[in-house]
Design a protein around this motif. Structure first.
Motif, PDB file in Angstrom:
ATOM      1  N   THR A  10       0.838  -1.186   0.000  1.00 27.62           N
ATOM      2  CA  THR A  10       0.000   0.000   0.000  1.00 27.62           C
ATOM      3  C   THR A  10       0.879   1.244   0.000  1.00 27.62           C
ATOM      4  N   ALA A  54      -4.534   8.237  -8.064  1.00 25.18           N
ATOM      5  CA  ALA A  54      -5.155   7.568  -6.913  1.00 25.18           C
ATOM      6  C   ALA A  54      -4.790   8.281  -5.620  1.00 25.18           C
ATOM      7  N   GLY A  58      -7.975  10.002  -4.761  1.00 29.74           N
ATOM      8  CA  GLY A  58      -8.648   8.887  -4.114  1.00 29.74           C
ATOM      9  C   GLY A  58      -8.322   8.720  -2.646  1.00 29.74           C
ATOM     10  N   CYS A  62      -3.195   3.625  -1.828  1.00 36.14           N
ATOM     11  CA  CYS A  62      -3.644   2.846  -2.975  1.00 36.14           C
ATOM     12  C   CYS A  62      -2.819   1.570  -3.047  1.00 36.14           C
ATOM     13  N   VAL A  77      -4.919  -0.316 -10.243  1.00 37.50           N
ATOM     14  CA  VAL A  77      -4.674   0.497  -9.052  1.00 37.50           C
ATOM     15  C   VAL A  77      -5.990   0.640  -8.308  1.00 37.50           C
ATOM     16  N   HIS A  78      -5.965   0.226  -7.041  1.00 30.18           N
ATOM     17  CA  HIS A  78      -7.156   0.316  -6.194  1.00 30.18           C
ATOM     18  C   HIS A  78      -6.968   1.452  -5.189  1.00 30.18           C
ATOM     19  N   ASP A  79      -8.014   2.266  -5.018  1.00 24.56           N
ATOM     20  CA  ASP A  79      -8.004   3.309  -3.989  1.00 24.56           C
ATOM     21  C   ASP A  79      -9.382   3.372  -3.342  1.00 24.56           C
ATOM     22  N   THR A 121     -11.244   0.171  -8.520  1.00 24.61           N
ATOM     23  CA  THR A 121     -10.005  -0.251  -9.152  1.00 24.61           C
ATOM     24  C   THR A 121     -10.023   0.266 -10.583  1.00 24.61           C
TER      25      THR A 121
END
Length: 128
Positions: A10, A54, A58, A62, A77-79, A121
Motif C-alpha cells: 500500500t 489515486a 482517491g 492505494c 490500481v485500487h483506492d 479499481t
C-alpha cells in the motif's frame, strides 16, 4: 507462458510514486520473454499516472497490482474513493491538469473502472 502478478505494498505518500515506478520496472524486467523497451516505458508511464491520480484524488493510500499475460500487461490500481476518473479539457496553464486520463486511454488497449464497496479499481491493459 505463465501469468505473473505482483502486489506492491500500500502506497501512502506522493513519494511512493517513484517506488511504484521502480517496482514496475523490476516486475517488467523479470518477465519472460522480455518485453520491448517501448512497451515497458508505456507501462511505467501508466503506473505513474494511475498511482499519482489515486493518491491525489482517491485518498492517501492505494494498491498497485501488475499482471503479465501472454500478449498484454495489466496495470490495476485500487483506492478508497468511489469517484471514477473522467475525461476533461486539459488545462494548458498547468494549474489543474487534465492530461493524464486521456494519455492512459491512448496508451492502453483498454481501460476499466470497477467500483467496489471499499472504493474502485482502475485498470489498463497494455500491449506487451
Amino acid at each position: 507462458m505463465d501469468t505473473m502478478s505482483v502486489n506492491v505494498a500500500t502506497l501512502r505518500s506522493a513519494t511512493s510514486v517513484a517506488g511504484a515506478r521502480e517496482s514496475t520496472r523490476d516486475f517488467l524486467d523479470g518477465l519472460v520473454p522480455a518485453i520491448a523497451a517501448e512497451a515497458s516505458d508505456a507501462a511505467v508511464l501508466v503506473v505513474s499516472e494511475l498511482v499519482t491520480n489515486a493518491l491525489r484524488h482517491g485518498g492517501e493510500t492505494c494498491t498497485l497490482e501488475l499482471t503479465g499475460h501472454p500478449g498484454t500487461i495489466e496495470v490495476a490500481v485500487h483506492d478508497p474513493s468511489p469517484q471514477a476518473p473522467r475525461m476533461r479539457t486539459p488545462d494548458l496553464s498547468g494549474e489543474t491538469g487534465g492530461f493524464g486520463w486521456p494519455m492512459v486511454n491512448r496508451l492502453a488497449r483498454a481501460t476499466a473502472v470497477n467500483r467496489q464497496a471499499d472504493g474502485k479499481t482502475v485498470s489498463a491493459l497494455l500491449a506487451r
